[in-house]
Design an enzyme around this catalytic site. Structure first.
Site, PDB file in Angstrom:
ATOM      1  N   ASP A   1       1.229   1.847  -3.533  1.00  0.00           N
ATOM      2  CA  ASP A   1       0.706   0.531  -3.194  1.00  0.00           C
ATOM      3  C   ASP A   1      -0.789   0.469  -2.907  1.00  0.00           C
ATOM      4  O   ASP A   1      -1.283  -0.563  -2.447  1.00  0.00           O
ATOM      5  CB  ASP A   1       1.471  -0.035  -1.992  1.00  0.00           C
ATOM      6  CG  ASP A   1       1.312   0.818  -0.746  1.00  0.00           C
ATOM      7  OD1 ASP A   1       0.901   1.979  -0.878  1.00  0.00           O
ATOM      8  OD2 ASP A   1       1.599   0.316   0.356  1.00  0.00           O
ATOM      9  N   GLU A   2      -1.527   1.537  -3.155  1.00  0.00           N
ATOM     10  CA  GLU A   2      -2.974   1.462  -2.929  1.00  0.00           C
ATOM     11  C   GLU A   2      -3.719   2.433  -3.835  1.00  0.00           C
ATOM     12  O   GLU A   2      -3.182   3.453  -4.277  1.00  0.00           O
ATOM     13  CB  GLU A   2      -3.321   1.727  -1.469  1.00  0.00           C
ATOM     14  CG  GLU A   2      -2.958   3.097  -0.967  1.00  0.00           C
ATOM     15  CD  GLU A   2      -3.438   3.340   0.459  1.00  0.00           C
ATOM     16  OE1 GLU A   2      -4.584   2.943   0.788  1.00  0.00           O
ATOM     17  OE2 GLU A   2      -2.689   3.953   1.237  1.00  0.00           O
TER      18      GLU A   2
ATOM     19  N   ASP B   1      -5.215  -2.622  -1.717  1.00  0.00           N
ATOM     20  CA  ASP B   1      -4.057  -2.280  -0.896  1.00  0.00           C
ATOM     21  C   ASP B   1      -3.063  -3.437  -0.950  1.00  0.00           C
ATOM     22  O   ASP B   1      -3.379  -4.557  -0.526  1.00  0.00           O
ATOM     23  CB  ASP B   1      -4.519  -2.030   0.550  1.00  0.00           C
ATOM     24  CG  ASP B   1      -3.444  -1.367   1.397  1.00  0.00           C
ATOM     25  OD1 ASP B   1      -2.386  -1.024   0.849  1.00  0.00           O
ATOM     26  OD2 ASP B   1      -3.677  -1.198   2.599  1.00  0.00           O
TER      27      ASP B   1
END
Length: 356
Positions: free
Chosen positions: A102-103, A8
């Site tokens: 983003d993860e 993350d």
């Protein structure tokens, strides 16, 4: 038993902006519009100290942090960085399931570099991300997706946390119910009223009782309270819906204004449908009023919806179901019940010993 990593990125959009503009470093910034109708897409850690959060109306964010700096979103830049990061993941495994820009989950049980330790892999990935992009990432490592995702939040930002198989149940038992992935604010409040404050409290409830109170989600709650999550990391995760929405600088007050804006949203949705080469059988109209009350209206048909004309016909009907006793600040359209072959996951529970 698998070895799963959840990566993350830390305050991703805001961190990219601070990286690319040295004048913003160390300052509270919010990515998003500063207008009366603006919404915070992401907040730097400096801004979060003041209570600024993503999805917060910009006017509230500015009130919480008077010296907050608003930065216009640059999604092309975020996508480019996200692709760099994803390429790093693929150096270790092809079993990568992105959740957003983003993860992502990574299954490194068997990996390209034949490294025995998932923790070492996570550390290597974090180091490479820092070197190649200048950004920091946090990681969670464990034997399933639920535990890995929960673990990635323990030592944020720029940290990692391992939940080893032997420690899994004890970790979950001590976990506050608000930190369970999949349990939102409303559900957590319901659970508190039932005397459920931690994983141990949740574990005391039978599967039948949880299903009785929470529907099919109760089965999920019963299992994660026991550190059980049999979902595989799916590199070809099936998209459940396609949508588009818009927030307006001035409230919409009439049916004509609503239909005019929906026609523009329909054009955006058309492009996304064409690019994804998909179609669906359910159209949902999303409406958010000026007081932030949100409603949805849906219609399912027995034919494939794939053209703007079909969508326009359906949303014209759905608008008739919307009350106009107050202004509307946001409209959205979403196509779901898509033409994918859904494969039901077969659930298994096997205990093995692996080096983490």
């Amino acid at each position: 038993m698998r070895k799963i990593i959840h990566i993350d990125m830390d305050a991703f959009y805001a961190s990219v902006e601070q990286r690319d503009n040295p004048e913003l470093r160390g300052k509270p910034i919010a990515v998003g519009g500063s207008s009366e109708r603006g919404v915070v897409a992401a907040a730097s850690y400096e801004a979060r100290k003041y209570g600024v959060k993503s999805a917060m109306p910009s006017k509230i964010a500015a009130r919480k942090c008077p010296h907050l700096i608003f930065v216009k979103a640059r999604f092309d830049a975020y996508k480019a960085v996200s692709q760099e990061i994803r390429n790093i993941f693929y150096e270790y495994t092809d079993l990568v399931e992105p959740l957003s820009l983003d993860e992502a989950y990574l299954d490194v049980t068997t990996n390209k570099k034949e490294m025995p330790s998932a923790t070492i892999i996570a550390q290597e990935i974090r180091r490479q991300i820092k070197v190649q992009t200048g950004l920091t990432a946090s990681a969670g490592i464990s034997m399933n997706k639920f535990l890995a995702k929960t673990a990635s939040d323990v030592n944020k930002p720029d940290g990692y946390f391992l939940v080893a198989p032997d420690d899994a149940e004890a970790f979950v038992e001590k976990l506050p119910i608000e930190r369970f992935f999949g349990i939102g604010k409303v559900t957590a409040e319901r659970m508190h009223k039932m005397g459920i404050n931690t994983g141990l409290d949740l574990k005391k409830w039978s599967e039948y009782s949880l299903i009785d109170r929470f529907g099919k989600s109760g089965r999920y709650y019963y299992r994660i309270a026991r550190a059980i999550d049999n979902r595989e990391v799916n590199p070809n995760r099936i998209r459940k819906s396609l949508g588009a929405e818009n927030t307006f600088s001035k409230d919409l007050l009439t049916r004509e204004e609503i239909l005019d804006q929906l026609s523009k949203i329909n054009e955006t949705l058309k492009g996304r449908i064409e690019r994804s080469k998909t179609k669906g059988k359910t159209l949902t109209l999303k409406v958010k009023y000026t007081d932030f009350q949100q409603i949805t209206r849906s219609k399912t048909v027995d034919y494939w919806i794939e053209t703007p004309e079909q969508i326009a016909t359906l949303y014209d009907e759905l608008v008739e179901l919307v009350t106009l006793d107050k202004g509307i600040r946001l409209l959205g359209l979403a196509l779901s019940n898509l033409n994918h072959d859904l494969v039901k996951e077969e659930e298994k529970s096997v205990q093995l010993t692996l080096e983490f």
